[in-house]
Design an enzyme around this catalytic site. Structure first.
Site, PDB file in Angstrom:
ATOM      1  CB  THR A  14     -47.854  -6.259  48.543  1.00 30.60           C
ATOM      2  OG1 THR A  14     -47.064  -6.448  49.702  1.00 30.60           O
ATOM      3  CG2 THR A  14     -49.029  -5.375  48.891  1.00 30.60           C
ATOM      4  CG  ASP A  68     -43.894 -11.787  52.125  1.00 27.68           C
ATOM      5  OD1 ASP A  68     -44.787 -11.152  52.709  1.00 27.68           O
ATOM      6  OD2 ASP A  68     -42.724 -11.386  52.005  1.00 27.68           O
ATOM      7  CB  THR A 286     -20.593   2.745  51.475  1.00 26.86           C
ATOM      8  OG1 THR A 286     -20.903   3.627  52.564  1.00 26.86           O
ATOM      9  CG2 THR A 286     -21.574   3.010  50.345  1.00 26.86           C
TER      10      THR A 286
HETATM   11  N1  ASP Z   1     -43.830  -8.589  51.934  1.00 27.59           N
HETATM   12  C1  ASP Z   1     -44.169  -8.240  50.578  1.00 27.59           C
HETATM   13  C2  ASP Z   1     -43.274  -9.048  49.658  1.00 27.59           C
HETATM   14  O1  ASP Z   1     -42.143  -8.730  49.493  1.00 27.59           O
HETATM   15  C3  ASP Z   1     -44.012  -6.783  50.365  1.00 27.59           C
HETATM   16  C4  ASP Z   1     -44.442  -6.274  49.009  1.00 27.59           C
HETATM   17  O2  ASP Z   1     -44.624  -6.991  48.048  1.00 27.59           O
HETATM   18  O3  ASP Z   1     -44.582  -5.033  48.887  1.00 27.59           O
HETATM   19  O4  ASP Z   1     -43.688 -10.027  49.112  1.00 27.59           O
END
Ligand code: ASP
Length: 351
Positions: A14, A68, A286
């Protein structure tokens, strides 16, 4: 002369994302190039970072395809590890810019792949893209730089894989993603934070791994024939059998209830018995957010003690999975594999 040299690896997430169609504010977020990310980090110039009279030199490298992090597999952990290994001697610290979704898995994986680190390796990212006016990206990055370049700031070195997020440094293989919204995206439920970055930077040395006695090394291979299954009321033994009694499966990580409890019907136990006869390594962790397993505490876990199930103690499921892949990848005899799985190797378990 720089006071510290830091290598930054950009893998996506992100932090560097923008809308697929810039004209459509609700279009999906997709990763953008390193150049676009760097545009929003004016302090981090190609000449380095000058702050508080200190000079930190950077080298950047971006994955050819930034992603991502939900698209990553353990092959990507090995790719990241190879980039660090290549430059291990030339830099004082390392930062991996990474999506938050699988950051705890990557941090866990790297903690077993990059063995005996004597330098900080900091993973960071953000909940909002760096281009967003309320993004947490700049804070997280700047904090990560302080930890990776600890030498320049006269701070204690944290010689381990850690996650730097929301003004805290957590041990990588103790961390788990806890929120999709909060700036506090990660928690370390069974281990204290290694550092807090408020006005002062407080490194809690007593919780940090000691400098290793052995020299740095890097694993080249993982055993990926491991499956992770979470128990739920109603999981039928025949469903479990289909997932587990597959020739491809050499390790089963079972997310059990509470302190290691699971259905005790003869059929359910029978599946695990069969898996053990096939040589499958079975580890219990767990599914609770905090605490760990104690096999034999309840009647609902004692049958598994005699089955040779390995206790994952208070490891996160991310750490347990990565550890299984790393340890099983060493191709050691069964007893030695189990011994290592039950031993605290890099701070991942308390007992
Ligand atoms: N979907 C994104 C990722 O893992 C989420 C993030 O970076 O906060 O690349």
């Amino acid at each position: 002369m720089p006071e510290a040299r830091v290598f930054i690896l950009y893998t996506g997430g992100t932090i560097g994302m923008g809308h697929a169609d810039p004209e459509v504010p609700n279009s999906p977020l997709v990763p953008k190039s390193w150049e676009e990310l760097q545009y929003f980090m004016p302090a981090i110039t190609p000449d380095g970072y000058f702050t508080q009279g200190r000079h930190i030199e950077f080298e950047y490298h971006s994955f050819e395809q930034v992603m991502d992090s939900s698209q990553f597999s353990s092959d990507h952990w090995l790719m990241m590890a190879a980039e660090i290994e290549k430059r291990y001697d030339q830099f004082d610290g390392f930062i991996i810019i990474h999506g938050t979704d699988t950051m705890a898995y990557t941090a866990s994986g790297l903690s077993f792949i990059l063995q005996n680190l004597a330098k900080p390796l900091v993973l960071t990212g953000s909940q909002l893209p760096i281009s967003h006016s309320r993004s947490d990206a700049i804070t997280n990055l700047s904090n990560a730089i302080h930890i990776a370049a600890a030498k320049a700031f006269g701070l204690e070195i944290i010689p381990e894989v850690c996650i730097c997020f929301n003004d805290r440094v957590l041990r990588g293989n103790r961390s788990t993603k806890a929120s999709t919204n909060d700036f506090e995206g990660f928690v370390s439920p069974n281990y204290p934070a290694l550092a807090e970055l408020e006005q002062e930077i407080n490194i809690r040395k007593r919780y940090v791994l000691p400098m290793p006695e052995k020299s740095f090394s890097c694993l080249r291979k993982l055993n990926t024939r491991v499956v992770e299954i979470g128990l739920f009321p109603g999981l039928r033994p025949e469903q479990l059998a289909r997932l587990v009694l597959d020739q491809e499966v050499e390790g089963l990580l079972l997310r059990t209830y509470g302190s290691g409890n699971a259905p005790c019907s003869p059929e359910f136990i029978g599946v695990l018995e069969k898996a053990r006869e096939n040589g499958t390594i079975i580890v219990f962790v767990t599914q609770c957010q905090e605490g760990g397993v104690n096999i034999g505490r309840y009647g609902a876990s004692s049958p598994f003690a005699t089955l040779g199930v390995v206790s994952g103690a208070d490891m996160t499921h991310e750490a347990a999975l990565a550890k299984m892949m790393a340890v099983m990848g060493l191709d050691l005899p069964h007893d030695e594999t189990v011994r290592l799985l039950e031993t605290d190797l890099f701070g991942e378990r308390s007992y």
